[in-house]
Design an enzyme around this catalytic site. Structure first.
Site: not given
Length: 311
Positions: A132, A185
């Site tokens: 991530e 994001t």
């Protein structure tokens, strides 16, 4: 039994769950990602095929979350073997549904199976978190934890890492609607405030505690009262056209609560029956249609299983 090849599915996830920024998440039954992985006679990890990404994802294993976790896993267990990966994206990129997390979790689950299951799911979690970091710049666990462990998860602490799988009430149904817009994001994180008022923090703490208590007691009314985000949603809502009307439509259709999934633009709502969940999906779809935005909809119980073998 050792295998030479496996096919694995890992689910999409809803992160934050309104009030639990970076600490709460739950897994869906669909959408998700599929990985086919096999051992080879080479000495490296290769991504040989990617489908469903529109050509956006790198096939360089060092730049793709699926390849990164495999190399880190093999290094950790002290094994050297060639690995070929096929990644089949079954979910939209940049949707706020944990696309990068699903790829990483599917690859981790697959390589663990190929190597004879040397690690538990909790032991695999740090590798998925580092993937991530590659994808969005932060090693957060609110997507990878529920995708890997299934159900609802709470990240009590990041240092040291302490992740708890929570109770999933039996009648809880998730509705997820993905509008056909993209929010990166990084952009969704960049608009957030660096500090919050004590008043807002107290409200948020109360809601996180209430939501966890509601899940543990299967108290649907308490879950509904607690699905309120005082801090993040007011800012990220600005990135989603017609958000106020979308949320109002979901609540009028019978949702316990409704908020943004992860960094958006997907919207999630919780309810207590599939019929209500579908009604909510229709209402949200109609609200987005008012501003000429098409959608994809998913309605299902909470996925308590996480990744699974398909063969």
């Amino acid at each position: 039994m050792l295998r030479d090849s496996v096919r694995v599915y890992a689910p999409a996830t809803v992160a934050n769950v309104a009030c639990g920024f970076d600490v709460l998440g739950f897994a869906l039954y669909e959408p998700g990602d599929e990985i086919v992985m096999r051992k080879t006679n080479s000495d490296k990890t290769e991504i040989v095929l990617i489908t469903g990404d529109g050509g956006k994802l790198s096939r360089d294993a060092s730049k793709n979350t699926a390849g990164v976790v495999v190399d880190a896993f093999l290094q950790h267990i002290g094994q050297k073997t060639g690995i070929a990966i096929e990644l089949h994206k079954k979910m939209p990129l940049g949707s706020g549904l944990g696309s990068s997390a699903a790829s990483a979790v599917a690859a981790l689950f697959a390589i663990n199976e190929l190597m004879g299951q040397p690690l538990t799911r909790l032991e695999m979690l740090p590798f998925a978190m580092e993937a991530e970091r590659l994808a969005c710049g932060a090693a957060h666990a609110d997507n990878v934890a529920p995708s890997l462990l299934g159900g609802f998860t709470l990240v009590r602490s990041y240092e040291p890492l302490d992740v708890i799988k929570l109770n999933t009430p039996p009648d809880l149904v998730a509705t997820v609607v993905h509008p056909h817009i993209e929010i990166r994001t990084e952009d969704a994180r960049s608009i957030l405030r660096k500090s919050v008022t004590l008043k807002d923090a107290i409200i948020q703490w109360g809601n996180v505690g209430g939501l966890v208590a509601g899940l543990l007691m299967s108290d649907y009314a308490l879950i509904g009262r607690s699905l309120h985000d005082q801090i993040v949603e007011p800012l990220r809502a600005l990135l989603i056209p017609n958000f106020a009307q979308v949320k109002k439509a979901a609540m009028q259709a019978g949702a316990l609560g409704c908020s943004i999934s992860g960094s958006g633009p997907s919207i999630f709502a919780l309810s207590t029956s599939h019929e209500t969940g579908q009604r909510i999906a229709d209402a949200i779809t109609a609200a987005f249609a008012e501003v000429n935005i098409a959608t994809d909809c998913y309605v299902s119980p909470i996925n308590a299983e996480g990744p699974r073998l398909l063969d």
